[in-house]
Design a protein around this motif. Structure first.
Motif, PDB file in Angstrom:
ATOM      1  N   GLY A   1       0.822  -1.206   0.000  1.00 31.71           N
ATOM      2  CA  GLY A   1       0.000   0.000   0.000  1.00 31.71           C
ATOM      3  C   GLY A   1       0.855   1.255   0.000  1.00 31.71           C
ATOM      4  O   GLY A   1       2.071   1.208  -0.174  1.00 31.71           O
ATOM      5  N   THR A   2       0.218   2.367   0.198  1.00 29.67           N
ATOM      6  CA  THR A   2       0.928   3.651   0.213  1.00 29.67           C
ATOM      7  C   THR A   2       0.723   4.378   1.538  1.00 29.67           C
ATOM      8  O   THR A   2       0.789   5.597   1.605  1.00 29.67           O
ATOM      9  CB  THR A   2       0.439   4.542  -0.943  1.00 29.67           C
ATOM     10  N   THR A   3       0.489   3.607   2.608  1.00 30.43           N
ATOM     11  CA  THR A   3       0.190   4.201   3.906  1.00 30.43           C
ATOM     12  C   THR A   3       1.294   5.151   4.349  1.00 30.43           C
ATOM     13  O   THR A   3       1.033   6.264   4.827  1.00 30.43           O
ATOM     14  CB  THR A   3      -0.018   3.108   4.966  1.00 30.43           C
ATOM     15  N   LYS A   4       2.551   4.736   4.186  1.00 28.70           N
ATOM     16  CA  LYS A   4       3.658   5.554   4.667  1.00 28.70           C
ATOM     17  C   LYS A   4       3.768   6.861   3.909  1.00 28.70           C
ATOM     18  O   LYS A   4       4.267   7.851   4.449  1.00 28.70           O
ATOM     19  CB  LYS A   4       4.965   4.761   4.572  1.00 28.70           C
ATOM     20  N   LEU A   5       3.347   6.863   2.659  1.00 27.76           N
ATOM     21  CA  LEU A   5       3.382   8.096   1.884  1.00 27.76           C
ATOM     22  C   LEU A   5       2.552   9.179   2.548  1.00 27.76           C
ATOM     23  O   LEU A   5       2.893  10.357   2.503  1.00 27.76           O
ATOM     24  CB  LEU A   5       2.868   7.836   0.466  1.00 27.76           C
ATOM     25  N   TRP A   6       1.459   8.804   3.176  1.00 31.09           N
ATOM     26  CA  TRP A   6       0.533   9.771   3.762  1.00 31.09           C
ATOM     27  C   TRP A   6       0.860  10.073   5.216  1.00 31.09           C
ATOM     28  O   TRP A   6       0.051  10.656   5.922  1.00 31.09           O
ATOM     29  CB  TRP A   6      -0.892   9.253   3.634  1.00 31.09           C
ATOM     30  N   GLN A   7       2.035   9.685   5.656  1.00 26.74           N
ATOM     31  CA  GLN A   7       2.488  10.003   7.004  1.00 26.74           C
ATOM     32  C   GLN A   7       3.733  10.874   6.926  1.00 26.74           C
ATOM     33  O   GLN A   7       4.686  10.556   6.213  1.00 26.74           O
ATOM     34  CB  GLN A   7       2.817   8.727   7.791  1.00 26.74           C
TER      35      GLN A   7
END
Length: 229
Positions: free
Chosen positions: A157-163
């Motif tokens: 996923g791209t969860t870390k991108l949004w943190q």
């Protein structure tokens, strides 16, 4: 008009602030029709007003959004068109630095057919993780893409991108623009975090071939209707 002058005081760049004023019909006998409210100052956005009739002594509340585009004091004028003439209403505000280091993209100059792809970077001034909740634009000429090489978490996923970690600078979204039609394009990108919501103005001028793109002109140190909260 109450108050006599509307003063927003200090507001960070790209973070909208809302204040209200009232139109009062002081006539003791006749009705007053409010036809429209407008301004040509890009910093201020009055609420859309459908034609409204105020009885003697009646009041109408108007919401005005201030979206700072530059650092410093801003003076604006609202034009309130009524059945007895037009009234000019003075609005004052001050833009200050944005603690997230988010700035408007103003005065970009792009040759016809040339792409313009700036990245929106966010700085996290807080002591906890900043989460980007939503990024969108309602402008058909602006396209949003994940930054090139954006890392994904092990689950794909791209969860870390949004943190954005505390005290970290991070590119969270790329904005892509290209046009074959000369002219001036103005729009907004909305960026919502768990701390603040930012509305980032874009101004792009497209010129005929032979002219070269200049660097963004950043502020010194971001459908005329109320912008979404």
């Amino acid at each position: 008009m109450e108050p006599a002058t509307l003063w927003f005081k200090s507001c960070p760049l790209c973070i909208p602030a809302v204040e209200s004023t009232e139109v009062v019909n002081i006539d003791e006998h006749d009705e007053l029709a409010i036809i429209s409210v407008s301004t040509d100052n890009l910093h201020f956005h009055p609420s859309l007003v459908q034609q409204t009739t105020l009885p003697p002594g009646g009041r109408l509340s108007l919401s005005i959004v201030f979206l700072p585009r530059l650092i410093g004091e801003v003076d604006g004028t609202l034009v309130v068109n009524t059945s007895v003439g037009s009234f000019l209403y003075h609005v004052k505000a001050e833009g200050v630095a944005n603690s997230y280091n988010v700035l408007p993209f103003l005065s970009a100059k792009v040759p016809v057919g040339t792409s313009y792809t700036p990245t929106i970077n966010v700085y996290n001034p807080h002591d906890s993780i900043l989460h980007v909740k939503e990024v969108y634009t309602s402008e058909g000429f602006l396209h949003l893409n994940l930054p090139q090489g954006a890392g994904e978490d092990p689950a794909g996923g791209t969860t870390k991108l949004w943190q954005v970690q505390p005290k970290e600078h991070k590119g969270v979204i790329d904005v892509a623009f290209a046009s074959d039609t000369p002219g001036k394009y103005q729009g907004y990108v909305h960026l919502k975090t768990d701390f603040d919501t930012m509305i980032i103005p874009f101004e792009i001028s497209v010129f005929k071939s032979g002219l070269h793109r200049s660097s963004d002109v950043r502020p010194p140190p971001p459908p005329l209707a109320v912008l979404p909260p």
